[in-house]
Design an enzyme around this catalytic site. Structure first.
Site, short mmCIF file in Angstrom:
data_model
loop_
_atom_site.label_atom_id
_atom_site.label_comp_id
_atom_site.label_asym_id
_atom_site.label_seq_id
_atom_site.Cartn_x
_atom_site.Cartn_y
_atom_site.Cartn_z
N HIS A 275 0.80 43.71 34.66
CA HIS A 275 2.25 43.57 34.69
C HIS A 275 2.67 42.14 34.34
O HIS A 275 3.25 41.92 33.29
CB HIS A 275 2.88 44.00 36.02
CG HIS A 275 2.57 45.41 36.40
ND1 HIS A 275 2.88 46.48 35.58
CD2 HIS A 275 1.96 45.93 37.49
CE1 HIS A 275 2.49 47.59 36.15
NE2 HIS A 275 1.92 47.29 37.32
N ASP A 326 -0.50 53.32 33.72
CA ASP A 326 -0.19 53.04 35.12
C ASP A 326 0.12 54.30 35.91
O ASP A 326 -0.77 55.05 36.29
CB ASP A 326 0.95 52.03 35.17
CG ASP A 326 1.13 51.41 36.55
OD1 ASP A 326 0.40 51.80 37.49
OD2 ASP A 326 2.00 50.53 36.72
#
Length: 448
Positions: A275, A326
């Site tokens: 991220h 994810d």
């Protein structure tokens, strides 16, 4: 020996795809990658005894960040109000229901969906380790073993990024409720458990993860990083996913999460920060100077309202970029790749930050390297025989030049997938898994 003739193939260090490429493999390795015509469009008269691959053939795609059990949340958490923290409560409810058998079924179907999307290798950021209440299974790595078996059934390679998840917050609060399933008590006991996990299967490799600075006390970060370094394995970490994480770290430690990780030896060439959505300018420099990779997961980051990270600045600072699906709100690395560019346009209000070759690299060679598979992600002699063919005649790709595929195609355009020389997907269908049926049944069993 197996032979294919690709209508177009994207070869290493070529700015654009090459027409009429003969590809040969023996024992799962590429032995020949040879253009048969000198530039221009494909030659209709080329005659070679080989399996023809109409469309664009690229190396296998690498999904560098996955939580397989999150696939059960698709379509159930996307409406209504809230943020990452409210979504997390729903995720914990699913985590509370899984056991090794149900996790095997769900992960098998989720990984097979990835294969259909052209993903030949996945990095499973794995923290669902133990039974309800944190009770260890007879085999303390039973959930890891379920993931290994699931990937084998789906026909893709796997890096199990075993995550240390020891506390509930930056200030060291104890794990409660479903979180107790994630914990090993401390980093030494975590290391003892993962040391005992030694899968012999050729399709799997080990790795380590620091879940986040919320979940591993500062004094124990070096233990996790040191374990990965001693074994020469990749290390991943969720980093600055939300501003609240940064604020909490400053309140407790007086610095950003990136600075804390740097001070405890976590950053480096074998580390991937997942991220990195809210880094400071100093954080970007720390990541780049240490050559720490960054895995971007744009569809999840926008689904959870986390924000848009500074992808171009991270790349220019020296951080190799990779991609992940994810939470599996979408399993489509073409979408993830172009979202890196399109989100950067939204953030800066300018166009043209990443060209197709950069996005292609993030989805292939850089992602494989981040997962410890440095011999994959390129159509080059000696590398693994991973081939993904994308049709150029669908409603999405018709009339699109081959180099434009990463800006036009979706996972639905993948027709052929070869992993280590073995065909896993043909004519858009998985050869061994009925993916829709198995997804439906596995999710129903978890949520019933």
């Amino acid at each position: 020996m197996t032979r294919w003739l690709a209508e177009y193939a994207w070869l290493p260090e070529h700015a654009e795809p090459t027409a009429d490429v003969l590809i040969e493999a023996t024992d799962g390795r590429l032995t020949t990658v040879t253009p048969l015509t000198a530039g221009g469009p494909p030659a209709a008269g080329v005659e070679v005894e080989a399996t023809r691959l109409p469309g664009l053939t690229v190396p296998g795609l690498a999904n560098a960040h996955s939580h397989a059990f999150h696939r059960a949340l698709r379509g159930r958490t996307h409406d209504g109000r809230g943020d990452f923290w409210s979504w997390r409560d729903l995720m914990y409810a699913v985590a509370a229901r899984l056991d090794p058998d149900s996790y095997l079924a769900l992960a098998r179907a989720a990984y097979a969906e990835m294969a259909l999307a052209g993903i030949t290798c996945v990095g499973e950021f794995h923290y669902l380790h133990h039974g309800p209440g944190g009770t260890r299974y007879d085999d303390p790595n039973a959930m890891s073993a379920a993931l290994v078996e699931a990937a084998a059934h789906a026909g893709i390679r796997l890096t199990v990024l075993d995550a240390a998840y020891l506390t509930a917050s930056v200030d060291g609060a104890e794990l409660t409720g479903p979180q107790r399933r994630f914990g090993d008590g401390d980093a030494l006991r975590w290391a003892e458990r993962v040391d005992a996990f030694r899968p012999a299967d050729g399709h799997v490799r080990r790795g380590a993860a620091v879940h986040s600075v919320r979940a591993v006390p500062a004094a124990q970060l070096a233990t996790v990083a040191g374990w990965a370094d001693r074994h020469g394995l990749p290390l991943h970490v969720h980093l600055s996913e939300q501003p609240a994480e940064n604020d909490a770290c400053r309140a407790v430690h007086g610095c950003t999460p990136t600075r804390l990780l740097a001070d405890h030896g976590v950053l480096g060439r074998h580390t991937t920060a997942v991220h990195a959505t809210h880094p400071t300018a100093a954080d970007v420099a720390l990541l780049g100077d240490s050559r720490t990779g960054v895995c971007l997961c744009p569809t999840t980051e926008r689904d959870l309202a986390d924000g848009i990270g500074p992808a171009r600045r991270l790349a220019e600072a020296g951080s190799p970029l990779s991609l992940g699906s994810d939470s599996h709100a979408v399993v489509d690395l073409f979408e993830e790749a172009r979202a890196v560019e399109l989100d950067e346009r939204l953030r800066t209000r300018r166009r043209g930050h990443f060209d197709a070759a950069e996005l292609f690299a993030a989805a292939t060679v850089t992602g494989h390297a981040a997962l410890g598979w440095g011999d994959a992600g390129r159509l080059a002699v000696g590398d693994r025989a991973d081939l993904v063919t994308v049709r150029l005649d669908s409603a999405r790709t018709a009339g699109v030049p081959p180099a434009g595929v990463f800006f036009a195609a979706t996972a639905a355009d993948v027709t052929q997938v070869v992993v280590d020389g073995r065909t896993v997907v043909a004519d858009g269908r998985h050869l061994t898994v009925d993916v829709p049926t198995e997804l439906r049944d596995a999710i129903a069993a978890v949520l019933s």
